[in-house]
Design an enzyme around this catalytic site. Sequence first.
Site, PDB file in Angstrom:
ATOM      1  N   LYS A 171       0.854  -1.194   0.000  1.00  0.00           N
ATOM      2  CA  LYS A 171       0.000   0.000   0.000  1.00  0.00           C
ATOM      3  C   LYS A 171       0.881   1.232   0.000  1.00  0.00           C
ATOM      4  O   LYS A 171       1.626   1.490   0.927  1.00  0.00           O
ATOM      5  CB  LYS A 171      -0.927   0.050   1.218  1.00  0.00           C
ATOM      6  CG  LYS A 171      -2.034   1.075   0.965  1.00  0.00           C
ATOM      7  CD  LYS A 171      -2.638   1.674   2.208  1.00  0.00           C
ATOM      8  CE  LYS A 171      -1.940   2.896   2.740  1.00  0.00           C
ATOM      9  NZ  LYS A 171      -1.900   4.069   1.852  1.00  0.00           N
ATOM     10  N   GLU A 244      10.329   2.124  10.022  1.00  0.00           N
ATOM     11  CA  GLU A 244      11.316   3.123   9.571  1.00  0.00           C
ATOM     12  C   GLU A 244      10.614   4.472   9.635  1.00  0.00           C
ATOM     13  O   GLU A 244       9.775   4.772   8.785  1.00  0.00           O
ATOM     14  CB  GLU A 244      11.745   2.833   8.127  1.00  0.00           C
ATOM     15  CG  GLU A 244      12.240   1.422   7.869  1.00  0.00           C
ATOM     16  CD  GLU A 244      13.671   1.199   8.312  1.00  0.00           C
ATOM     17  OE1 GLU A 244      14.292   2.143   8.819  1.00  0.00           O
ATOM     18  OE2 GLU A 244      14.149   0.072   8.174  1.00  0.00           O
ATOM     19  N   CYS A 278      14.041  11.426   4.926  1.00  0.00           N
ATOM     20  CA  CYS A 278      14.054  10.989   6.329  1.00  0.00           C
ATOM     21  C   CYS A 278      15.434  11.160   6.953  1.00  0.00           C
ATOM     22  O   CYS A 278      15.555  11.452   8.132  1.00  0.00           O
ATOM     23  CB  CYS A 278      13.580   9.547   6.442  1.00  0.00           C
ATOM     24  SG  CYS A 278      14.567   8.402   5.466  1.00  0.00           S
ATOM     25  N   GLU A 385      10.462  17.501  12.981  1.00  0.00           N
ATOM     26  CA  GLU A 385      10.840  17.138  11.619  1.00  0.00           C
ATOM     27  C   GLU A 385      10.034  18.016  10.651  1.00  0.00           C
ATOM     28  O   GLU A 385       8.817  17.860  10.521  1.00  0.00           O
ATOM     29  CB  GLU A 385      10.530  15.661  11.355  1.00  0.00           C
ATOM     30  CG  GLU A 385      11.034  15.195  10.009  1.00  0.00           C
ATOM     31  CD  GLU A 385      10.598  13.773   9.661  1.00  0.00           C
ATOM     32  OE1 GLU A 385       9.432  13.421   9.920  1.00  0.00           O
ATOM     33  OE2 GLU A 385      11.431  13.025   9.116  1.00  0.00           O
TER      34      GLU A 385
HETATM   35  P1  NAD Z   1       2.517   8.844   7.040  1.00  0.00           P
HETATM   36  O1  NAD Z   1       2.823   8.148   8.307  1.00  0.00           O
HETATM   37  O2  NAD Z   1       1.488   9.895   7.036  1.00  0.00           O
HETATM   38  O3  NAD Z   1       2.049   7.787   5.930  1.00  0.00           O
HETATM   39  C1  NAD Z   1       2.854   6.682   5.561  1.00  0.00           C
HETATM   40  C2  NAD Z   1       1.976   5.587   4.997  1.00  0.00           C
HETATM   41  O4  NAD Z   1       1.161   5.068   6.048  1.00  0.00           O
HETATM   42  C3  NAD Z   1       1.005   6.032   3.905  1.00  0.00           C
HETATM   43  O5  NAD Z   1       0.921   5.010   2.934  1.00  0.00           O
HETATM   44  C4  NAD Z   1      -0.298   6.185   4.653  1.00  0.00           C
HETATM   45  O6  NAD Z   1      -1.441   6.047   3.832  1.00  0.00           O
HETATM   46  C5  NAD Z   1      -0.192   5.029   5.631  1.00  0.00           C
HETATM   47  N1  NAD Z   1      -1.014   5.143   6.845  1.00  0.00           N
HETATM   48  C6  NAD Z   1      -1.472   6.261   7.457  1.00  0.00           C
HETATM   49  N2  NAD Z   1      -2.185   5.926   8.570  1.00  0.00           N
HETATM   50  C7  NAD Z   1      -2.140   4.574   8.654  1.00  0.00           C
HETATM   51  C8  NAD Z   1      -2.662   3.635   9.593  1.00  0.00           C
HETATM   52  N3  NAD Z   1      -3.343   4.018  10.657  1.00  0.00           N
HETATM   53  N4  NAD Z   1      -2.418   2.321   9.387  1.00  0.00           N
HETATM   54  C9  NAD Z   1      -1.691   1.908   8.327  1.00  0.00           C
HETATM   55  N5  NAD Z   1      -1.194   2.754   7.396  1.00  0.00           N
HETATM   56  C10 NAD Z   1      -1.402   4.065   7.567  1.00  0.00           C
HETATM   57  O7  NAD Z   1       3.908   9.380   6.506  1.00  0.00           O
HETATM   58  P2  NAD Z   1       4.167  10.279   5.215  1.00  0.00           P
HETATM   59  O8  NAD Z   1       3.772  11.683   5.519  1.00  0.00           O
HETATM   60  O9  NAD Z   1       3.620   9.590   4.021  1.00  0.00           O
HETATM   61  O10 NAD Z   1       5.764  10.187   5.083  1.00  0.00           O
HETATM   62  C11 NAD Z   1       6.655  11.073   5.675  1.00  0.00           C
HETATM   63  C12 NAD Z   1       7.302  10.449   6.887  1.00  0.00           C
HETATM   64  O11 NAD Z   1       7.970   9.240   6.503  1.00  0.00           O
HETATM   65  C13 NAD Z   1       8.369  11.328   7.496  1.00  0.00           C
HETATM   66  O12 NAD Z   1       8.227  11.327   8.888  1.00  0.00           O
HETATM   67  C14 NAD Z   1       9.667  10.637   7.092  1.00  0.00           C
HETATM   68  O13 NAD Z   1      10.756  10.884   7.943  1.00  0.00           O
HETATM   69  C15 NAD Z   1       9.262   9.216   7.105  1.00  0.00           C
HETATM   70  N6  NAD Z   1      10.192   8.420   6.326  1.00  0.00           N
HETATM   71  C16 NAD Z   1      11.036   7.577   6.991  1.00  0.00           C
HETATM   72  C17 NAD Z   1      11.976   6.838   6.283  1.00  0.00           C
HETATM   73  C18 NAD Z   1      12.919   5.907   6.995  1.00  0.00           C
HETATM   74  O14 NAD Z   1      13.516   5.081   6.331  1.00  0.00           O
HETATM   75  N7  NAD Z   1      13.078   5.999   8.293  1.00  0.00           N
HETATM   76  C19 NAD Z   1      12.048   6.961   4.896  1.00  0.00           C
HETATM   77  C20 NAD Z   1      11.174   7.826   4.250  1.00  0.00           C
HETATM   78  C21 NAD Z   1      10.238   8.561   4.981  1.00  0.00           C
END
Ligand code: NAD
Length: 481
Positions: A171, A244, A278, A385
């Site tokens: 997803k 992550e 990230c 962040e």
């Molecule tokens: P997000 O947490 O809003 O969404 C990530 C994913 O989770 C999306 O596909 C979203 O639809 C899904 N999601 C949301 N609520 C959910 C739930 N309750 N259950 C299951 N899935 C759910 O994050 P974002 O805004 O898309 O991404 C940015 C964040 O990702 C930043 O904090 C960034 O640091 C982090 N990130 C981390 C890494 C790493 O490797 N540590 C890499 C890239 C991005």
Amino acid sequence: MTQRIDHLINGKTVAGRDYFETINPATQGVLAEVASGTEAEVNAAVQAAKDAFPAWAGLPATERAKKVRALGDLIAKHVPEIARTETEDTGQVIAQTGKQLIPRASDNFYYFAEMCTRVDGHTYPTPTHLNYTLFHPVGVCALISPWNVPFMTATWKVAPCLAFGNTAVLKMSELSPLTAARLGDLALEAGIPAGVLNVVHGFGKEAGEPLCAHPDVRAISFTGSTATGNRIVKAAGLKKFSMELGGKSPFVIFDDADLDRALDAAIFMIFSNNGERCTAGSRILVQQSIYADFAAKFAERAKRIVVGDPLDEKTTIGPMISQGHLAKVRSYIELGPKEGATMLCGGLDRPSYAAELPAHVQAGNYVWPTVFADVDNRMKIAQDEIFGPVACLIPFKDEADAIRIANDIAYGLSSYVWTENIGKAHRVAAAVEAGMCFVNSQNVRDLRQPFGGTKASGTGREGGTWSYEVFLEPKNVAVSL
Ligand code: NAD
């Protein structure tokens, strides 16, 4: 007519009951209507993955490896097309999607195709027993990706997951679903059987939650925000998971560093990927003796960064992913001066900014590279962040002070240390609370390294044999002699 993107379940496209639009953040044009998944599609996808699992897991690793490698070949063949789609869907600049992010995605498949044929175990012989370990695939895995480098992140999960014999429901973020949809098609073209990789599109609450809660899902590999990661962990129960999550990584520059190289790397680590990264070195800690000189040079460089059409090879910073995210980044740019930071460049109120953009992207979600000096690490701009092109320059006195400030943060994803003193480099690398530390280097990914973070940046590691943690189940067999 607007393109429609459907789910991929059991090798077939499945129409949505509802659709949402995915928007080009540079132009605000609608790129596609995307199926919005619900529990029903999630259930069908998990069932397909469960049904496909025994045959896929039962293939000799060499046979799986051929198909996984073929998927890498297909990605390599389609780099320009996938890179363009990724750039249109995310605003990540073509110079990076075309030359780095998408080509590296095919390497993920080559690497894990090789690796799945090399999985071995351990033996623990005793006078009375021979113990040995077997590694089994886990079963159905939920792979959930964020929007910032979506294709790279998806392939980083799909490649080990499938190569080790698991099946998957992927997803993607609702903000950047297009290239993963292409990945599903290419997987079928590569000969990966129907049901092994399913793609369900949609939002977190409607599609992500039921996927993570599904009793037949055995492991969750999640990349996204710390808030969502926490929510998923609470609901995951006894599933295996790797999280992550977010970061606010320190980029520490001592006064004995090679300053020209440090400057290049510091600029790259906060402004590449639009700052939506990230592992961004978003807290730049600079030793007091060189602070003023470094800050002036850093701001000079930041001012010269080309902001523009992400499809233009010369552009370094493209638009933020969405208007919502743009508003968040702008709110921190507004907050900085109120907290007492000095804005050296960037900001919101230069009227000529929009006019500097080519006409066709003037409606895009743009923000200009912003540099704050005189930042105290306790300010919100230093602790939160921001996930945009906003650099915080923080002075420090000595080694102990640098370590104290570096660790005074909820996150612990990456870290960077710049010094020519080898002892100091090793001491700081050991002391910094982070999953990764790069010494005299920007972030350079080696597929064998454990990638991941500590503290609020997550739990679990992926990469190389570290990916066993989430995608393989070790079993001990004890034989009485
Ligand atoms: P997000 O947490 O809003 O969404 C990530 C994913 O989770 C999306 O596909 C979203 O639809 C899904 N999601 C949301 N609520 C959910 C739930 N309750 N259950 C299951 N899935 C759910 O994050 P974002 O805004 O898309 O991404 C940015 C964040 O990702 C930043 O904090 C960034 O640091 C982090 N990130 C981390 C890494 C790493 O490797 N540590 C890499 C890239 C991005």
